[in-house]
Design an enzyme around this catalytic site. Structure first.
Site, short mmCIF file in Angstrom:
data_model
loop_
_atom_site.label_atom_id
_atom_site.label_comp_id
_atom_site.label_asym_id
_atom_site.label_seq_id
_atom_site.Cartn_x
_atom_site.Cartn_y
_atom_site.Cartn_z
N SER A 1 0.85 -1.19 0.00
CA SER A 1 0.00 0.00 0.00
C SER A 1 0.89 1.24 0.00
O SER A 1 2.01 1.21 0.52
CB SER A 1 -0.90 0.01 1.24
OG SER A 1 -1.53 1.27 1.41
N TYR B 1 -1.80 -1.00 10.21
CA TYR B 1 -1.84 -1.25 8.77
C TYR B 1 -0.54 -0.80 8.10
O TYR B 1 0.10 -1.56 7.35
CB TYR B 1 -3.03 -0.51 8.17
CG TYR B 1 -3.20 -0.68 6.68
CD1 TYR B 1 -3.71 -1.86 6.15
CD2 TYR B 1 -2.86 0.35 5.79
CE1 TYR B 1 -3.88 -2.02 4.78
CE2 TYR B 1 -3.02 0.19 4.43
CZ TYR B 1 -3.53 -0.99 3.93
OH TYR B 1 -3.69 -1.15 2.57
#
Length: 292
Positions: free
Chosen positions: A145, A158
């Protein structure tokens, strides 16, 4: 890799979102696809959709955080098709938790790491010996990401898991090059904008060992609409979204080009990446990034 006809592609987290669209795109190009996901009903529907479009597909329910489950996925793919040429470790979760690192429960970090980092690691450990032993061109890819490169001021679980995955995949690329292997590496960064997927509701599949009210609530954001509402409150407007099928086409074209970083960028994200590394070189306190 230029020819996908009769290549076998295993894609985790492929019952919806980016994973499903990549599976559809590779099937359209002639690959036989093995879809893996933790959601049985959604997985069956995705397999049916690919078959209805003329593709060849099977599904296998898989919790990527468990090594034995990924080994079973490998064995199913080999039993069905004999070989595997493409592995895309795409399954991921949002992590969830509190507004700050110290308000976020430890289980949120363990959940994010077990799925987002150990999931791809399990894919490498399970499939890499097979890819190497085949002696054919192959691809080992994982989905990270942009939040693993330039860290937003929230969602530490995350970001940390995705940053660790970048390190893992870069080291893998070095080792494959040093070995002169026919296996290539790649890392996916869905974008260039926030991708319209079910990631915001990944807590719907929360395994019991990570059960915690702060995770199960989704931190107040459970879908893209709620995310956009939060953006309107935070910055005064909604933000652009990327559709999964558009990023899937980017993935397909990047494999053709032998890209390692499958990383579509906007001018803002380019500037944020440069600023992060400038801060590092100059040893400054890191500036809060602005990529929205």
């Amino acid at each position: 890799m230029q020819d996908f006809n009769n290549k076998v592609a295993v894609i985790t987290g492929s019952a919806s979102g980016v994973g499903k669209q990549v599976a559809l795109r590779l099937a359209k190009a002639g690959a036989k696809v093995v879809l893996a996901d933790i959601e049985p009903n959604a997985l069956d529907a995705a397999v049916a959709e690919i078959r209805a479009a003329g593709g060849t597909a099977i599904g296998h329910v898989t919790d990527v955080s468990k090594r034995e489950a990924v080994d079973a996925l490998r064995d199913r793919a080999l039993a069905e098709y004999g070989k595997v040429h493409i592995v895309i470790n795409n399954a991921g979760v949002g992590g969830g938790g509190g507004a700050t690192i110290w308000d976020t429960p430890e289980k949120a970090y363990r959940w994010a790491m077990d799925v987002n980092f150990f999931g791809p690691l399990n894919g490498i450990l399970s499939f890499m010996p097979t890819l190497i032993a085949q002696g054919e061109e192959a691809l080992m890819a994982s989905t990270s990401s942009g939040a693993g490169i330039v860290f937003p001021p929230s969602g530490a679980a995350y970001s940390a898991s995705k940053a660790a995955l970048i390190a893992l995949m870069e080291v893998l690329a070095y080792q494959l090059q040093m070995a002169g292997s026919k296996v290539r590496g790649a890392i996916l960064f869905p974008g260039p904008h926030v991708v319209d997927t079910n990631l915001f509701s990944s807590h719907r599949n929360l395994q019991k060992e990570y059960d915690d009210p702060a995770i199960a609530s989704g931190a107040g954001i459970n879908n893209v609409d709620e995310f956009q509402a939060a953006m309107k409150m935070l910055i005064g407007h909604e933000v652009p979204l990327t559709q999964p099928e558009d990023f899937a086409e980017e993935v397909y074209q990047s494999i053709l080009r032998d890209d390692f970083y499958i990383l579509p960028l906007t001018d803002k994200t380019k500037d944020a990446i440069r600023k992060r590394y400038d801060d590092m070189i100059e040893r400054r306190q890191p500036a809060i990034p602005n990529m929205l």
